[in-house]
Design a protein around this motif. Structure first.
Motif, PDB file in Angstrom:
ATOM      1  N   LEU A   1       0.823  -1.209   0.000  1.00 56.98           N
ATOM      2  CA  LEU A   1       0.000   0.000   0.000  1.00 56.98           C
ATOM      3  C   LEU A   1       0.861   1.264   0.000  1.00 56.98           C
ATOM      4  N   GLU A   2       1.935   1.238   0.791  1.00 61.51           N
ATOM      5  CA  GLU A   2       2.824   2.400   0.875  1.00 61.51           C
ATOM      6  C   GLU A   2       3.475   2.676  -0.475  1.00 61.51           C
TER       7      GLU A   2
ATOM      8  N   TRP B   1      -9.421   6.071  -0.914  1.00 65.41           N
ATOM      9  CA  TRP B   1      -9.520   4.726  -0.348  1.00 65.41           C
ATOM     10  C   TRP B   1      -8.144   4.133  -0.076  1.00 65.41           C
ATOM     11  N   LEU B   2      -7.207   4.390  -0.969  1.00 67.98           N
ATOM     12  CA  LEU B   2      -5.845   3.898  -0.748  1.00 67.98           C
ATOM     13  C   LEU B   2      -5.268   4.507   0.520  1.00 67.98           C
ATOM     14  N   LYS B   3      -5.490   5.800   0.717  1.00 67.00           N
ATOM     15  CA  LYS B   3      -4.970   6.462   1.910  1.00 67.00           C
ATOM     16  C   LYS B   3      -5.670   5.964   3.179  1.00 67.00           C
ATOM     17  N   ARG B   4      -6.959   5.657   3.084  1.00 63.04           N
ATOM     18  CA  ARG B   4      -7.671   5.120   4.249  1.00 63.04           C
ATOM     19  C   ARG B   4      -7.107   3.752   4.648  1.00 63.04           C
ATOM     20  N   LEU B   5      -6.949   2.876   3.663  1.00 64.10           N
ATOM     21  CA  LEU B   5      -6.434   1.537   3.947  1.00 64.10           C
ATOM     22  C   LEU B   5      -4.999   1.596   4.438  1.00 64.10           C
ATOM     23  N   ARG B   6      -4.221   2.492   3.853  1.00 66.70           N
ATOM     24  CA  ARG B   6      -2.839   2.667   4.286  1.00 66.70           C
ATOM     25  C   ARG B   6      -2.788   3.122   5.739  1.00 66.70           C
ATOM     26  N   SER B   7      -3.682   4.046   6.108  1.00 70.49           N
ATOM     27  CA  SER B   7      -3.728   4.545   7.476  1.00 70.49           C
ATOM     28  C   SER B   7      -4.079   3.430   8.460  1.00 70.49           C
ATOM     29  N   LEU B   8      -5.013   2.570   8.075  1.00 66.69           N
ATOM     30  CA  LEU B   8      -5.401   1.437   8.919  1.00 66.69           C
ATOM     31  C   LEU B   8      -4.201   0.541   9.190  1.00 66.69           C
ATOM     32  N   LEU B   9      -3.433   0.230   8.140  1.00 65.38           N
ATOM     33  CA  LEU B   9      -2.257  -0.627   8.299  1.00 65.38           C
ATOM     34  C   LEU B   9      -1.144   0.093   9.051  1.00 65.38           C
ATOM     35  N   TYR B  10      -1.077   1.400   8.895  1.00 68.13           N
ATOM     36  CA  TYR B  10      -0.026   2.160   9.583  1.00 68.13           C
ATOM     37  C   TYR B  10      -0.166   2.010  11.094  1.00 68.13           C
ATOM     38  N   TYR B  11      -1.397   2.159  11.609  1.00 69.72           N
ATOM     39  CA  TYR B  11      -1.602   2.050  13.056  1.00 69.72           C
ATOM     40  C   TYR B  11      -1.317   0.626  13.539  1.00 69.72           C
ATOM     41  N   GLN B  12      -1.662  -0.363  12.728  1.00 68.73           N
ATOM     42  CA  GLN B  12      -1.342  -1.737  13.094  1.00 68.73           C
ATOM     43  C   GLN B  12       0.168  -1.926  13.200  1.00 68.73           C
ATOM     44  N   HIS B  13       0.883  -1.381  12.218  1.00 67.99           N
ATOM     45  CA  HIS B  13       2.342  -1.525  12.212  1.00 67.99           C
ATOM     46  C   HIS B  13       2.983  -0.697  13.324  1.00 67.99           C
ATOM     47  N   GLU B  14       2.416   0.475  13.611  1.00 72.63           N
ATOM     48  CA  GLU B  14       2.948   1.315  14.684  1.00 72.63           C
ATOM     49  C   GLU B  14       2.901   0.584  16.014  1.00 72.63           C
TER      50      GLU B  14
END
Length: 240
Positions: free
Chosen positions: A104-105, A168-181
């Protein structure tokens, strides 16, 4: 004209101080998410409404809404008869999250580079400068600066993809970002003295501003992969 017998001051105070439930729910969501991501609420912790209401000074109804939203973000689990609990962590989960986040990134960075203008470039440079200052404070006082560094780190990576044209790409990326954080916080407690994270950010920024898409993607993936490996050492070491 005021109605006879009404006290306008009392009525005004009531309107001013009654916070809407939607706002309370948002506040609860942000506060609990921060505590989960930071590790203050450990994986597997039972999230009892009564205790949360006391800890966060928020009513039961907005708390339930917040927990439901966190469940949809996969930071909280819900089981019938058992209620809510903080989602567990595992090496397998981290590998999966890291791979999808890289995908996604990469797409978001490529789109941002293709469409970014001078305002986009300025956002990246400003975010990098603030991140550098936060990094200096974190190195000086690791126990005090980790939260600020995480905020500035998130702002830098968001600035990099801010020109991406897909909501939508930015929303999904944000979701994964918090998981990875959430996992990355583990690596901050076991830092690699040989790793210069700020230099990694510098290289990513230079490639993005230079419109070197392939290099920016390569460096971004490498950056995420190094963090993943650092966390896996901690998780798998603990399991062993």
């Amino acid at each position: 004209m005021l109605l006879k017998g009404r006290n306008p001051d009392t009525r005004t105070r009531t309107i001013m101080w009654e916070e809407p439930q939607a706002t309370l729910s948002d506040r609860a969501h942000l506060a609990i998410r921060k505590d989960i991501v930071s590790g203050n609420l450990a994986p597997g912790t039972r999230l009892r409404i009564a205790k949360l209401s006391k800890d966060y000074d928020i009513g039961a109804s907005p708390l339930r809404e917040a927990l439901s939203k966190l469940s949809s973000e996969f930071l909280v689990n819900f089981e019938a008869q058992r209620g809510f609990s903080v989602a567990p962590v595992s090496a397998q989960d981290l590998r999966d999250i890291s791979q999808i986040r890289c995908d996604l990134e990469s797409e978001a960075v490529a789109r941002a580079i293709a469409r970014g203008d001078e305002a986009w470039e300025s956002r990246i440079v400003a975010a990098f400068y603030k991140l550098g200052k936060a990094d200096q404070r974190r190195r000086a006082k690791p126990e005090d600066g980790s939260d600020e560094w995480e905020d500035r780190n998130r702002e830098f990576h968001e600035a990099l993809v801010s020109a991406c044209d897909s909501a939508w790409l930015k929303r999904l990326r944000s979701l994964l970002y918090y998981q990875h954080e959430r996992y990355r916080r583990i690596s901050l407690t076991h830092p690699d003295p040989e790793r210069d994270i700020q230099a990694e950010h510098q290289a990513i920024m230079d490639a993005a501003l230079g419109r070197q898409t392939r290099e920016a993607i390569r460096l971004s993936k490498e950056h995420i992969d190094k963090t993943t490996k650092a966390v896996l050492k901690v998780i798998e070491g603990a399991d062993g």
